[in-house]
Design a protein around this motif. Structure first.
Motif, PDB file in Angstrom:
ATOM      1  N   ASP A  81      18.961-126.429 -62.206  1.00 11.51           N
ATOM      2  CA  ASP A  81      19.402-125.966 -61.128  1.00 11.51           C
ATOM      3  C   ASP A  81      21.075-126.042 -60.973  1.00 11.51           C
ATOM      4  O   ASP A  81      21.740-126.636 -62.084  1.00 11.51           O
ATOM      5  CB  ASP A  81      18.914-126.400 -59.715  1.00 11.51           C
ATOM      6  CG  ASP A  81      17.411-126.205 -59.752  1.00 11.51           C
ATOM      7  OD1 ASP A  81      16.994-125.123 -60.122  1.00 11.51           O
ATOM      8  OD2 ASP A  81      16.642-127.186 -59.360  1.00 11.51           O
ATOM      9  N   ILE A 106      21.569-128.548 -53.367  1.00  7.79           N
ATOM     10  CA  ILE A 106      21.016-127.843 -54.684  1.00  7.79           C
ATOM     11  C   ILE A 106      20.700-126.593 -54.442  1.00  7.79           C
ATOM     12  O   ILE A 106      19.685-126.414 -53.622  1.00  7.79           O
ATOM     13  CB  ILE A 106      20.211-129.032 -55.348  1.00  7.79           C
ATOM     14  CG1 ILE A 106      20.608-130.473 -55.339  1.00  7.79           C
ATOM     15  CG2 ILE A 106      19.449-128.444 -56.672  1.00  7.79           C
ATOM     16  CD1 ILE A 106      21.806-130.340 -56.266  1.00  7.79           C
ATOM     17  N   SER A 124      22.556-132.942 -48.051  1.00  8.42           N
ATOM     18  CA  SER A 124      23.013-134.190 -47.181  1.00  8.42           C
ATOM     19  C   SER A 124      24.466-133.272 -46.340  1.00  8.42           C
ATOM     20  O   SER A 124      24.877-132.556 -47.202  1.00  8.42           O
ATOM     21  CB  SER A 124      23.478-135.369 -47.959  1.00  8.42           C
ATOM     22  OG  SER A 124      24.605-134.938 -48.679  1.00  8.42           O
ATOM     23  N   HIS A 144      23.036-129.206 -62.419  1.00  7.66           N
ATOM     24  CA  HIS A 144      22.137-130.229 -61.800  1.00  7.66           C
ATOM     25  C   HIS A 144      20.646-129.849 -62.430  1.00  7.66           C
ATOM     26  O   HIS A 144      20.178-128.838 -62.210  1.00  7.66           O
ATOM     27  CB  HIS A 144      21.745-130.076 -60.451  1.00  7.66           C
ATOM     28  CG  HIS A 144      20.839-131.145 -59.817  1.00  7.66           C
ATOM     29  ND1 HIS A 144      19.529-130.769 -59.674  1.00  7.66           N
ATOM     30  CD2 HIS A 144      21.150-132.426 -59.473  1.00  7.66           C
ATOM     31  CE1 HIS A 144      18.991-131.906 -59.097  1.00  7.66           C
ATOM     32  NE2 HIS A 144      19.841-132.896 -58.962  1.00  7.66           N
ATOM     33  N   THR A 145      20.265-130.563 -63.572  1.00  6.49           N
ATOM     34  CA  THR A 145      18.956-130.272 -64.330  1.00  6.49           C
ATOM     35  C   THR A 145      19.160-128.820 -64.641  1.00  6.49           C
ATOM     36  O   THR A 145      19.935-128.131 -65.458  1.00  6.49           O
ATOM     37  CB  THR A 145      17.971-130.767 -63.423  1.00  6.49           C
ATOM     38  OG1 THR A 145      18.001-131.916 -62.917  1.00  6.49           O
ATOM     39  CG2 THR A 145      16.531-131.066 -64.347  1.00  6.49           C
ATOM     40  N   THR A 187      17.771-125.749 -51.470  1.00  3.44           N
ATOM     41  CA  THR A 187      16.554-126.539 -51.479  1.00  3.44           C
ATOM     42  C   THR A 187      17.160-127.840 -50.587  1.00  3.44           C
ATOM     43  O   THR A 187      18.129-128.138 -50.436  1.00  3.44           O
ATOM     44  CB  THR A 187      16.121-126.897 -52.960  1.00  3.44           C
ATOM     45  OG1 THR A 187      17.021-127.824 -53.235  1.00  3.44           O
ATOM     46  CG2 THR A 187      16.056-125.691 -53.914  1.00  3.44           C
ATOM     47  N   TRP A 188      15.889-128.576 -50.297  1.00  2.00           N
ATOM     48  CA  TRP A 188      16.051-129.678 -49.521  1.00  2.00           C
ATOM     49  C   TRP A 188      16.486-130.850 -50.479  1.00  2.00           C
ATOM     50  O   TRP A 188      16.741-131.863 -49.922  1.00  2.00           O
ATOM     51  CB  TRP A 188      14.772-129.991 -48.733  1.00  2.00           C
ATOM     52  CG  TRP A 188      14.707-129.145 -47.512  1.00  2.00           C
ATOM     53  CD1 TRP A 188      14.122-127.776 -47.500  1.00  2.00           C
ATOM     54  CD2 TRP A 188      15.098-129.401 -46.439  1.00  2.00           C
ATOM     55  NE1 TRP A 188      14.077-127.389 -46.026  1.00  2.00           N
ATOM     56  CE2 TRP A 188      14.782-128.350 -45.406  1.00  2.00           C
ATOM     57  CE3 TRP A 188      15.837-130.480 -45.829  1.00  2.00           C
ATOM     58  CZ2 TRP A 188      14.912-128.360 -44.099  1.00  2.00           C
ATOM     59  CZ3 TRP A 188      16.083-130.628 -44.190  1.00  2.00           C
ATOM     60  CH2 TRP A 188      15.757-129.368 -43.664  1.00  2.00           C
ATOM     61  N   HIS A 189      16.202-130.773 -51.854  1.00  2.00           N
ATOM     62  CA  HIS A 189      16.445-131.687 -52.692  1.00  2.00           C
ATOM     63  C   HIS A 189      17.728-132.286 -52.765  1.00  2.00           C
ATOM     64  O   HIS A 189      18.792-131.663 -52.889  1.00  2.00           O
ATOM     65  CB  HIS A 189      15.992-131.274 -54.031  1.00  2.00           C
ATOM     66  CG  HIS A 189      16.191-132.183 -55.322  1.00  2.00           C
ATOM     67  ND1 HIS A 189      15.328-133.376 -55.445  1.00  2.00           N
ATOM     68  CD2 HIS A 189      17.081-132.450 -56.081  1.00  2.00           C
ATOM     69  CE1 HIS A 189      15.791-134.128 -56.238  1.00  2.00           C
ATOM     70  NE2 HIS A 189      16.792-133.688 -56.989  1.00  2.00           N
ATOM     71  N   GLU A 190      17.965-133.479 -52.118  1.00  2.00           N
ATOM     72  CA  GLU A 190      19.332-134.226 -52.196  1.00  2.00           C
ATOM     73  C   GLU A 190      20.257-133.467 -51.447  1.00  2.00           C
ATOM     74  O   GLU A 190      21.389-133.864 -51.423  1.00  2.00           O
ATOM     75  CB  GLU A 190      19.957-134.244 -53.705  1.00  2.00           C
ATOM     76  CG  GLU A 190      19.300-134.879 -54.716  1.00  2.00           C
ATOM     77  CD  GLU A 190      20.129-135.042 -55.982  1.00  2.00           C
ATOM     78  OE1 GLU A 190      21.129-134.783 -56.076  1.00  2.00           O
ATOM     79  OE2 GLU A 190      19.263-135.489 -57.033  1.00  2.00           O
ATOM     80  N   GLY A 195      24.447-127.180 -58.004  1.00  5.13           N
ATOM     81  CA  GLY A 195      24.675-127.793 -56.853  1.00  5.13           C
ATOM     82  C   GLY A 195      25.933-127.190 -56.414  1.00  5.13           C
ATOM     83  O   GLY A 195      26.986-126.813 -57.107  1.00  5.13           O
ATOM     84  N   ASP A 232      18.425-123.298 -56.204  1.00  7.65           N
ATOM     85  CA  ASP A 232      17.235-123.138 -57.220  1.00  7.65           C
ATOM     86  C   ASP A 232      17.535-121.892 -57.904  1.00  7.65           C
ATOM     87  O   ASP A 232      17.816-120.904 -56.954  1.00  7.65           O
ATOM     88  CB  ASP A 232      15.968-123.133 -56.355  1.00  7.65           C
ATOM     89  CG  ASP A 232      14.922-122.901 -57.481  1.00  7.65           C
ATOM     90  OD1 ASP A 232      14.804-123.170 -58.747  1.00  7.65           O
ATOM     91  OD2 ASP A 232      13.647-122.366 -56.915  1.00  7.65           O
TER      92      ASP A 232
END
Length: 140
Positions: free
Chosen positions: A14, A137, A124, A11-12, A119-122, A16, A139
């Motif tokens: 990072d 995701i 779920s 993921h970029t 992280t909280w990014h995406e 996941g 970091d």
């Protein structure tokens, strides 16, 4: 064919984890296994000690992020790597569990990626017909 308990994906800058479980407890265990596998291959970790873990969160996603970040904190402060996990109690906002593993030994452990945080990014957690799926995701 049985589904793997977790999958790691790029993921970029990072990385996941997609974790799966028939129960929330199993989901949290598989997410922890996935995260630890990013740091060190599980077969390199001996189960010589365990520690109790207790975390809080305002919902299941917050609870999962707190659980994973507590494991990261234990690596950062006490150099602990974990191979197996047990959830002894889980509610909507509280988790009690145990993590079993050993201290990092640079002679035996090939350290992969250093994980800074879940992280909280995406982030779920979804209820599925056959249980739960989480996406987190990390970091690096």
């Amino acid at each position: 064919m049985q589904r793997k308990p977790y999958e790691v994906f790029e993921h970029t800058a990072d990385i996941g984890i997609s974790a799966f479980g028939t129960t929330l407890a199993e989901l949290f265990i598989h997410a922890a296994q996935g995260m630890e596998s990013v740091m060190v291959a599980p077969e390199q970790i001996h189960e010589t000690m365990s520690c109790a873990i207790s975390v809080e969160g305002h919902d299941h996603i917050a609870l999962l992020i707190s659980w994973l970040n507590e494991l990261i904190f234990l690596f950062d402060t006490e150099y602990l790597l974990f191979r197996s996990f047990e959830i002894t109690a889980i509610t909507d906002n509280h988790l009690e569990g145990r993590a079993t593993g050993e201290r990092y030994d640079r002679e035996r452990h090939d350290l992969g990626s250093a994980v800074k945080a879940a992280t909280w990014h995406e982030a779920s957690i979804e209820r599925r017909d056959n249980g739960y799926q989480a996406r987190i995701i990390l970091d690096l």
